[in-house]
Structures are given as structure tokens and as C-alpha cells.
Motif scaffolding. Structure first.
Motif, PDB file in Angstrom:
ATOM      1  N   THR A 187       0.829  -1.207   0.000  1.00  0.00           N
ATOM      2  CA  THR A 187       0.000   0.000   0.000  1.00  0.00           C
ATOM      3  C   THR A 187       0.860   1.253   0.000  1.00  0.00           C
ATOM      4  O   THR A 187       0.357   2.355  -0.191  1.00  0.00           O
ATOM      5  N   HIS A 188       2.165   1.069   0.261  1.00  0.00           N
ATOM      6  CA  HIS A 188       3.111   2.184   0.258  1.00  0.00           C
ATOM      7  C   HIS A 188       4.513   1.589   0.070  1.00  0.00           C
ATOM      8  O   HIS A 188       4.675   0.355   0.092  1.00  0.00           O
ATOM      9  N   THR A 189       5.498   2.442  -0.131  1.00  0.00           N
ATOM     10  CA  THR A 189       6.862   1.928  -0.306  1.00  0.00           C
ATOM     11  C   THR A 189       7.580   1.766   1.036  1.00  0.00           C
ATOM     12  O   THR A 189       8.706   1.285   1.071  1.00  0.00           O
ATOM     13  N   SER A 190       6.899   2.111   2.151  1.00  0.00           N
ATOM     14  CA  SER A 190       7.554   2.033   3.460  1.00  0.00           C
ATOM     15  C   SER A 190       8.071   0.643   3.854  1.00  0.00           C
ATOM     16  O   SER A 190       9.085   0.565   4.558  1.00  0.00           O
ATOM     17  N   PRO A 191       7.430  -0.474   3.438  1.00  0.00           N
ATOM     18  CA  PRO A 191       8.043  -1.769   3.781  1.00  0.00           C
ATOM     19  C   PRO A 191       9.475  -1.895   3.250  1.00  0.00           C
ATOM     20  O   PRO A 191      10.270  -2.659   3.807  1.00  0.00           O
ATOM     21  N   PHE A 239       2.481   5.718  -7.905  1.00  0.00           N
ATOM     22  CA  PHE A 239       3.909   5.567  -7.582  1.00  0.00           C
ATOM     23  C   PHE A 239       4.280   6.390  -6.358  1.00  0.00           C
ATOM     24  O   PHE A 239       3.776   7.498  -6.175  1.00  0.00           O
ATOM     25  N   GLN A 240       5.143   5.803  -5.564  1.00  0.00           N
ATOM     26  CA  GLN A 240       5.728   6.550  -4.460  1.00  0.00           C
ATOM     27  C   GLN A 240       7.245   6.508  -4.560  1.00  0.00           C
ATOM     28  O   GLN A 240       7.809   5.624  -5.204  1.00  0.00           O
ATOM     29  N   VAL A 241       7.880   7.476  -3.917  1.00  0.00           N
ATOM     30  CA  VAL A 241       9.321   7.380  -3.671  1.00  0.00           C
ATOM     31  C   VAL A 241       9.508   7.520  -2.167  1.00  0.00           C
ATOM     32  O   VAL A 241       9.027   8.474  -1.549  1.00  0.00           O
ATOM     33  N   GLU A 242      10.173   6.521  -1.597  1.00  0.00           N
ATOM     34  CA  GLU A 242      10.440   6.484  -0.173  1.00  0.00           C
ATOM     35  C   GLU A 242      11.894   6.852   0.050  1.00  0.00           C
ATOM     36  O   GLU A 242      12.755   6.481  -0.755  1.00  0.00           O
ATOM     37  N   GLY A 243      12.163   7.552   1.128  1.00  0.00           N
ATOM     38  CA  GLY A 243      13.561   7.803   1.483  1.00  0.00           C
ATOM     39  C   GLY A 243      13.809   7.330   2.899  1.00  0.00           C
ATOM     40  O   GLY A 243      12.922   7.388   3.752  1.00  0.00           O
ATOM     41  N   LEU A 293       4.708  15.717   0.787  1.00  0.00           N
ATOM     42  CA  LEU A 293       5.122  14.401   1.280  1.00  0.00           C
ATOM     43  C   LEU A 293       4.895  14.280   2.778  1.00  0.00           C
ATOM     44  O   LEU A 293       4.654  15.268   3.472  1.00  0.00           O
ATOM     45  N   GLY A 294       4.962  13.019   3.239  1.00  0.00           N
ATOM     46  CA  GLY A 294       4.909  12.732   4.670  1.00  0.00           C
ATOM     47  C   GLY A 294       6.287  12.296   5.117  1.00  0.00           C
ATOM     48  O   GLY A 294       7.038  11.699   4.344  1.00  0.00           O
ATOM     49  N   ALA A 295       6.626  12.580   6.366  1.00  0.00           N
ATOM     50  CA  ALA A 295       7.974  12.253   6.827  1.00  0.00           C
ATOM     51  C   ALA A 295       8.003  12.186   8.349  1.00  0.00           C
ATOM     52  O   ALA A 295       6.986  12.413   9.019  1.00  0.00           O
ATOM     53  N   GLY A 296       9.173  11.874   8.870  1.00  0.00           N
ATOM     54  CA  GLY A 296       9.337  11.867  10.323  1.00  0.00           C
ATOM     55  C   GLY A 296      10.584  11.101  10.723  1.00  0.00           C
ATOM     56  O   GLY A 296      11.305  10.564   9.873  1.00  0.00           O
ATOM     57  N   PHE A 320      15.644   9.037   9.767  1.00  0.00           N
ATOM     58  CA  PHE A 320      14.423   9.687   9.304  1.00  0.00           C
ATOM     59  C   PHE A 320      13.955   9.005   8.035  1.00  0.00           C
ATOM     60  O   PHE A 320      14.729   8.315   7.354  1.00  0.00           O
ATOM     61  N   ALA A 321      12.679   9.183   7.750  1.00  0.00           N
ATOM     62  CA  ALA A 321      12.103   8.589   6.539  1.00  0.00           C
ATOM     63  C   ALA A 321      11.114   9.579   5.959  1.00  0.00           C
ATOM     64  O   ALA A 321      10.585  10.445   6.669  1.00  0.00           O
ATOM     65  N   PHE A 322      10.936   9.474   4.665  1.00  0.00           N
ATOM     66  CA  PHE A 322       9.905  10.290   4.015  1.00  0.00           C
ATOM     67  C   PHE A 322       9.304   9.490   2.876  1.00  0.00           C
ATOM     68  O   PHE A 322       9.927   8.542   2.367  1.00  0.00           O
ATOM     69  N   GLY A 323       8.098   9.847   2.496  1.00  0.00           N
ATOM     70  CA  GLY A 323       7.444   9.157   1.387  1.00  0.00           C
ATOM     71  C   GLY A 323       6.584  10.137   0.625  1.00  0.00           C
ATOM     72  O   GLY A 323       5.878  10.951   1.235  1.00  0.00           O
ATOM     73  N   MET A 324       6.692  10.070  -0.698  1.00  0.00           N
ATOM     74  CA  MET A 324       5.903  11.013  -1.505  1.00  0.00           C
ATOM     75  C   MET A 324       5.230  10.305  -2.675  1.00  0.00           C
ATOM     76  O   MET A 324       5.702   9.264  -3.141  1.00  0.00           O
ATOM     77  N   TYR A 358       0.775  12.505  11.388  1.00  0.00           N
ATOM     78  CA  TYR A 358       0.777  11.236  12.111  1.00  0.00           C
ATOM     79  C   TYR A 358       1.031  10.066  11.175  1.00  0.00           C
ATOM     80  O   TYR A 358       0.336   9.897  10.160  1.00  0.00           O
ATOM     81  N   TYR A 359       2.049   9.299  11.501  1.00  0.00           N
ATOM     82  CA  TYR A 359       2.260   7.978  10.902  1.00  0.00           C
ATOM     83  C   TYR A 359       2.714   7.062  12.019  1.00  0.00           C
ATOM     84  O   TYR A 359       3.481   7.497  12.888  1.00  0.00           O
ATOM     85  N   PRO A 360       2.254   5.825  12.033  1.00  0.00           N
ATOM     86  CA  PRO A 360       2.640   4.922  13.132  1.00  0.00           C
ATOM     87  C   PRO A 360       4.143   4.618  13.147  1.00  0.00           C
ATOM     88  O   PRO A 360       4.679   4.282  14.194  1.00  0.00           O
ATOM     89  N   PHE A 361       4.806   4.747  11.981  1.00  0.00           N
ATOM     90  CA  PHE A 361       6.208   4.318  11.885  1.00  0.00           C
ATOM     91  C   PHE A 361       7.205   5.452  12.041  1.00  0.00           C
ATOM     92  O   PHE A 361       8.410   5.239  11.924  1.00  0.00           O
ATOM     93  N   THR A 362       6.708   6.675  12.259  1.00  0.00           N
ATOM     94  CA  THR A 362       7.626   7.787  12.519  1.00  0.00           C
ATOM     95  C   THR A 362       7.147   8.525  13.762  1.00  0.00           C
ATOM     96  O   THR A 362       5.944   8.601  14.041  1.00  0.00           O
ATOM     97  N   GLU A 363       8.111   9.061  14.509  1.00  0.00           N
ATOM     98  CA  GLU A 363       7.772   9.824  15.721  1.00  0.00           C
ATOM     99  C   GLU A 363       8.903  10.785  16.026  1.00  0.00           C
ATOM    100  O   GLU A 363      10.014  10.330  16.301  1.00  0.00           O
ATOM    101  N   PHE A 404      -0.386   0.155  -4.414  1.00  0.00           N
ATOM    102  CA  PHE A 404      -1.769  -0.207  -4.760  1.00  0.00           C
ATOM    103  C   PHE A 404      -2.681   0.042  -3.567  1.00  0.00           C
ATOM    104  O   PHE A 404      -2.329  -0.274  -2.430  1.00  0.00           O
ATOM    105  N   ARG A 405      -3.837   0.591  -3.841  1.00  0.00           N
ATOM    106  CA  ARG A 405      -4.835   0.724  -2.776  1.00  0.00           C
ATOM    107  C   ARG A 405      -6.224   0.459  -3.334  1.00  0.00           C
ATOM    108  O   ARG A 405      -6.474   0.684  -4.517  1.00  0.00           O
ATOM    109  N   TYR A 406      -7.076  -0.026  -2.449  1.00  0.00           N
ATOM    110  CA  TYR A 406      -8.457  -0.292  -2.832  1.00  0.00           C
ATOM    111  C   TYR A 406      -9.203   1.035  -2.768  1.00  0.00           C
ATOM    112  O   TYR A 406      -9.703   1.428  -1.727  1.00  0.00           O
TER     113      TYR A 406
HETATM  114  N1  PHE Z   1       4.077   5.619   3.838  1.00  0.00           N
HETATM  115  C1  PHE Z   1       3.417   6.892   4.046  1.00  0.00           C
HETATM  116  C2  PHE Z   1       2.194   6.940   3.121  1.00  0.00           C
HETATM  117  O1  PHE Z   1       1.990   6.076   2.334  1.00  0.00           O
HETATM  118  C3  PHE Z   1       4.327   8.040   3.731  1.00  0.00           C
HETATM  119  C4  PHE Z   1       5.477   8.140   4.679  1.00  0.00           C
HETATM  120  C5  PHE Z   1       6.674   7.518   4.392  1.00  0.00           C
HETATM  121  C6  PHE Z   1       5.364   8.864   5.876  1.00  0.00           C
HETATM  122  C7  PHE Z   1       7.741   7.615   5.296  1.00  0.00           C
HETATM  123  C8  PHE Z   1       6.411   8.966   6.749  1.00  0.00           C
HETATM  124  C9  PHE Z   1       7.599   8.350   6.438  1.00  0.00           C
HETATM  125  O2  PHE Z   1       1.367   7.821   3.215  1.00  0.00           O
END
Ligand code: PHE
Length: 346
Positions: free
Chosen positions: A175-179, A215-219, A289-292, A312-316, A255-260, A201-203
Motif C-alpha cells: 500500500t506504500h513503499t515504506s516496507p 507511484f511513491q518514492v520512499e527515502g 510528502l509525509g515524513a518523520g 528519518f524517513a519520508f514518502g511522496m 501522524y504515521y505509526p512508523f515515525t515519531e 496499490f490501494r483499494y
Molecule cells: N508511507 C506513508 C504513506 O503512504 C508516507 C510516509 C513515508 C510517511 C515515510 C512517513 C515516512 O502515506
């Protein structure tokens, strides 16, 4: 019937045939003449049929005349054929000639799909800061897509991602590139600077701003002493490279569960420059983008000691970045294969 009569019939036939051969307009007329004069039911054979009515001593003489006439007509037809087929060939060559000096039809050059092009530009910007591209699988498992990102089963945050499940064993379309963060941490030791572009992919009910494939790009950066200031500095560089060096940016709590802590990273609205328009929901800002900071629990799932390392991580969303850069309003256009649209980006 006497020899003189038959001989003169043959001579007359010869004269007529030779004249006809000379006057034939094309090789088809010669073919017809050949049958008419020389054929099994042709003129010469018809005359020679009367040979039996002649006295025996005249018969070889008529035969000789017949052979001579046959040979003469054959020669006339073949001479005419040679002449006509040469001019027919010349006419065909002239009619079917290819003018190699005519300018050719232009070949349309292909170009990268705007989403691919944008993803590459994004990767180019982060490459300058030492980020290396990795790729994870599109078919993920529940553990890597959710649980190791601090999203347990039945956690309400799962509602943030409408998931396409593939089976009851937990296989799903990511559902995102975070995995990819987890996969990179399992594969590399810090310092880590990873960029993970990929299809997600999302429903979703598809509309101008929602797609079931995107498409996403994760950092991901993991090192000793990594801080929120590093994240802000990097993202500012990114925003300035993509949207202009004077484009204002801001962090907003998210808010994202995987960043704080988690943030949303905004740029000043590219349409109204902060004047508050419909494109920025009248806020003057657009989230790109989202990040944390990577949650310590996630670092630990990745096999990294959170007492020693921070990340740190970000996703756009690549479509979103492309929309803002090219002023595209309907996401669906990227998937419609309309070459007029796809070719408009270079
Ligand atoms: N995975 C988040 C999303 O799909 C984006 C994100 C990535 C947020 C990495 C924080 C850190 O919305």
C-alpha cells in the motif's frame, strides 16, 4: 484444292501474322496471335489439314512451306515480344519508381512516461546527497507492509491504507513503499541512505485525485546523530530543486505509526503563491510528502539499535509531484495512454 492455292493461303497467313505481330500493342495481344496462328487449332494447322487432298508428290512441298511459314511467324512474334516486354518493363519501372529524394515521413520519437521521468528527477536530486536506489517487491506480506512498521493487526491506523489482499496468508499488494525501509535495514548496516521508488496499490474508488495504482518514492536515512534538522534541510533542498530555489516550505505536525514525530512537508501553493485558492483548499500551502523520525520500534524491527542510531524517513506520491510541476489536475490522464498528453512533457 491444289498446291498453288494452299501455298498462297499460307503466304497470306504469314503476311497477316507478321503485320499483326509488328502492330501488337502489348504482349497479351502476342499471346492471342500465337494461339490464333500457331496453335493446335490455329490457322497454319487448318490449312495443312487439306494436305491429304493433294497428290502425294505435292505433300512434302506444302509441308515445307508450312514449316517455313511457322518459323517466320514464330520469329516475328518473338521479336515483337522482346521489343514489347522491354518497353513494358520500362513503363513499369517508370510508374513504380521510388523517388529516394522525397523527404521521409517523420518518425515520432518516444519519450519517458511523465511519472517515470518525475521519479528519475526525484532520484537525481537525492543522489546528490548520497541516496542510493533500492527496490522492494510489489507483492508484500502483512508483516513487512504493516506489522514491522508499527501497525499491528486491528490497529485503527490500518484504515489509512485501503488494502488489496491477495490471500488469507497475509500476502497483499503493498500500500506504500515504506516496507522497503524494513528490507533495506535488514540488508544494510548504517550509515544508510536509501531511496525506494515503486508502484503501490490501494483499494480506492478512482477519481481525479485517487488511483488504485500509483507511484511513491520512499527515502530512508539511518546514522548516528541523525536529527529532524537534517530531515528539514534535505527536504528543503529537494523542494528547491523541484519547485524553484525561492519556494517557501514548512513542516506541519502529522501522524504515521512508523515515525515519531511525524510531519507533513508543505510548499507554498504553486498556483496562488499563498493567496489561498481552490487548488490549495484555501490554505495557501500544498503538502508534497509525509515524513518523520523513524520510530525506535521500527528501527528495532529492522535490526538496528535505536540507542545508537537514529533515522528519518519520508514518502511522496510521484503523481502528486508531477501534477504540481506540470499543472495536471486529473490523475487519470497518466493511465490513459493518450500520446497527445504523454508527449506534452518534453
Ligand atoms: N508511507 C506513508 C504513506 O503512504 C508516507 C510516509 C513515508 C510517511 C515515510 C512517513 C515516512 O502515506
Amino acid at each position: 484444292m491444289d498446291l498453288a492455292q494452299l501455298t498462297s493461303d499460307l503466304e497470306a497467313l504469314r503476311a497477316r501474322a507478321i503485320a499483326a505481330a509488328a502492330a501488337a500493342p502489348d504482349t497479351a495481344a502476342l499471346d492471342a496471335l500465337d494461339v490464333e496462328v500457331l496453335g493446335k487449332k490455329g490457322g497454319i494447322t487448318a490449312i495443312l489439314r487439306s494436305i491429304g487432298a493433294l497428290p502425294p508428290e505435292d505433300r512434302p512441298r506444302l509441308g515445307a512451306v508450312g514449316n517455313e511459314v511457322r518459323a517466320a511467324v514464330e520469329a516475328a512474334i518473338s521479336a515483337a515480344r522482346a521489343r514489347l516486354s522491354a518497353s513494358e518493363l520500362a513503363a513499369r519501372l517508370a510508374a513504380e519508381a521510388v523517388d529516394v529524394t522525397t523527404p521521409g515521413r517523420p518518425v515520432r520519437r518516444g519519450s519517458l512516461h511523465p511519472i517515470m521521468e518525475t521519479a528519475r528527477e526525484i532520484a537525481d536530486v537525492f543522489a546528490q546527497f548520497g541516496f542510493v536506489v533500492y527496490e522492494g517487491p510489489e507483492v508484500e506480506d502483512d508483516v513487512t507492509n504493516f506489522q514491522m512498521l508499527n501497525i499491528p493487526p486491528d490497529h485503527p491506523a490500518r484504515d489509512l491504507w485501503d488494502t488489496l489482499y491477495l490471500d488469507l496468508e497475509g500476502r497483499l499488494l503493498r500500500t506504500h513503499t515504506s516496507p522497503g525501509q524494513i528490507r533495506v535495514m535488514h540488508q544494510e548496516q548504517p550509515p544508510i541512505r536509501a531511496l525506494l521508488p515503486g508502484r503501490c496499490f490501494r483499494y480506492e474508488a478512482v477519481d481525479a485525485s485517487h488511483a488504485s495504482e500509483f507511484f511513491q518514492v520512499e527515502g530512508l536515512m539511518v546514522d548516528e546523530g541523525t536529527s529532524m534538522a537534517d530531515l528539514k534541510g534535505l527536504l528543503d533542498q529537494f523542494a528547491h530543486a523541484m519547485f524553484g530555489a525561492d519556494r517557501p516550505t514548512r513542516f506541519r505536525p502529522g501522524y504515521y505509526p512508523f515515525t515519531e514525530p511525524s510531519v507533513a512537508f508543505d510548499i507554498l501553493c504553486v498556483i496562488c503563491n499563498g493567496e489561498k485558492c481552490p487548488a490549495c483548499s484555501r490554505t495557501g500551502w500544498m503538502t508534497i510528502l509525509g515524513a518523520g523520525m523513524v520510530h525506535p520500534v521500527v528501527l528495532r524491527y529492522g535490526g538496528i539499535d535505536p540507542e545508537r542510531y537514529q533515522g528519518f524517513a519520508f514518502g511522496m506520491g510521484v503523481e502528486r509531484i508531477a501534477n504540481l510541476r506540470h499543472h495536471v489536475v486529473d490523475l487519470r490522464q497518466y493511465m490513459e495512454d493518450d500520446l497527445r498528453f504523454l508527449g506534452a512533457f518534453r
